[in-house]
Write an enzyme that holds these catalytic residues in place. Structure first.
Site, PDB file in Angstrom:
ATOM      1  N   HIS A   1      39.331  47.826  43.267  1.00 39.79           N
ATOM      2  CA  HIS A   1      39.854  47.229  44.496  1.00 39.79           C
ATOM      3  C   HIS A   1      41.372  47.085  44.425  1.00 39.79           C
ATOM      4  O   HIS A   1      41.892  46.008  44.102  1.00 39.79           O
ATOM      5  CB  HIS A   1      39.223  45.857  44.736  1.00 39.79           C
ATOM      6  CG  HIS A   1      37.840  45.916  45.290  1.00 39.79           C
ATOM      7  ND1 HIS A   1      37.572  46.216  46.605  1.00 39.79           N
ATOM      8  CD2 HIS A   1      36.642  45.735  44.685  1.00 39.79           C
ATOM      9  CE1 HIS A   1      36.263  46.198  46.801  1.00 39.79           C
ATOM     10  NE2 HIS A   1      35.676  45.925  45.652  1.00 39.79           N
TER      11      HIS A   1
ATOM     12  N   GLU B   1      43.167  46.743  46.855  1.00 43.51           N
ATOM     13  CA  GLU B   1      43.514  45.837  47.955  1.00 43.51           C
ATOM     14  C   GLU B   1      43.202  44.375  47.629  1.00 43.51           C
ATOM     15  O   GLU B   1      43.399  43.485  48.479  1.00 43.51           O
ATOM     16  CB  GLU B   1      42.802  46.276  49.237  1.00 43.51           C
ATOM     17  CG  GLU B   1      41.354  45.866  49.392  1.00 43.51           C
ATOM     18  CD  GLU B   1      40.340  46.674  48.603  1.00 43.51           C
ATOM     19  OE1 GLU B   1      39.184  46.734  49.046  1.00 43.51           O
ATOM     20  OE2 GLU B   1      40.689  47.225  47.529  1.00 43.51           O
TER      21      GLU B   1
ATOM     22  N   CYS C   1      35.491  51.318  46.398  1.00 40.96           N
ATOM     23  CA  CYS C   1      34.308  50.623  45.884  1.00 40.96           C
ATOM     24  C   CYS C   1      33.029  51.166  46.551  1.00 40.96           C
ATOM     25  O   CYS C   1      32.639  52.285  46.288  1.00 40.96           O
ATOM     26  CB  CYS C   1      34.452  49.119  46.026  1.00 40.96           C
ATOM     27  SG  CYS C   1      33.301  48.200  44.956  1.00 40.96           S
TER      28      CYS C   1
END
Length: 237
Positions: free
Chosen positions: A204, A206, A105
């Site tokens: 993202h 994660e 990001c």
């Protein structure tokens, strides 16, 4: 949500994402050192000199001055000159040292700016890339991966459904980089180095609600490249 609450929420959420990314890297075999870019105590070049790879995670907006532009929109948030200088320094030092570099990001945007690229300051309302104007809610959309790229080799697929929450994006791609994925509206979703293991993803993996296999696959590829760099260093006189 007022500005102070939003800021607190963002810090807590970014902390969760950082922990998830670090845990995935450790599970893949890496030894991780987390550094708060807003409160760095080390010179980025010195940190990179002791590292075998660099991971730059998400966060707030980069100051447009870092890529030679004036502010053109009213919804930039979290501008932090200390964090900008530190992360851009990390990215440039990693590129100079030819270390494996992964940006997620904001980390992808920092990679692009460090290489001389620029950013779209705001994608505007009604995009597929966010639900809330403050990017406080993730959304899911598809990306297309360009064949023959590092990213295509990592995932072995032409399309991924990813978790996203951003109002900025890569504009002009930096020197030594190329786009490796895009969304249906043409927004660049990944960039990578034309040489070496350098990769930035705009989404993202994660995020707690993302497909966990996406993060595991990405971190395995990254840590494999880091381990190779470590072995090369050990073999040097």
């Amino acid at each position: 949500m007022d500005a102070e609450q939003s800021s607190d929420w963002l810090r807590q959420f970014l902390h969760t994402l950082a922990k998830n990314a670090a845990a995935a890297a450790e599970a893949a075999g890496a030894e991780v050192l987390l550094v708060d870019a807003a409160r760095p105590v080390d010179d980025p070049a010195e940190l990179v000199g002791d590292a075998d790879g660099v991971l730059i995670l998400g966060g707030a907006d980069l100051d447009p001055a870092t890529y030679g532009r004036q502010c053109q929109v009213k919804n930039l948030y979290g501008i932090d000159a200390t964090a900008d200088a530190f992360e851009l320094g990390l990215a440039r030092a990693a590129l100079d040292a030819r270390l494996p570099l992964l940006g997620i990001c904001r980390g992808m945007q920092a990679l692009n700016v460090a290489a001389g690229g620029s950013l779209i300051q705001d994608l505007g309302p009604g995009t597929i890339h966010n639900i809330e104007s403050d990017n406080s809610t993730m959304t899911t959309h598809a990306i297309e991966i360009i064949p023959g790229t590092l990213l295509a080799g990592i995932y072995g697929r032409a399309q991924l459904d990813i978790r996203s929450g951003h109002h900025q994006a890569v504009d002009a791609v930096g020197a030594g980089l190329r786009a490796s994925a895009a969304a249906s509206d043409g927004v660049i979703e990944a960039i990578e180095g034309t040489e070496g293991w350098v990769l930035g993803v705009q989404w993202h993996p994660e995020d707690p609600d993302a497909d966990p296999e996406q993060l595991a696959t990405l971190m395995t590829a990254f840590t494999t490249a880091v381990a190779s760099t470590a072995q090369t260093k050990q073999g040097q006189p």
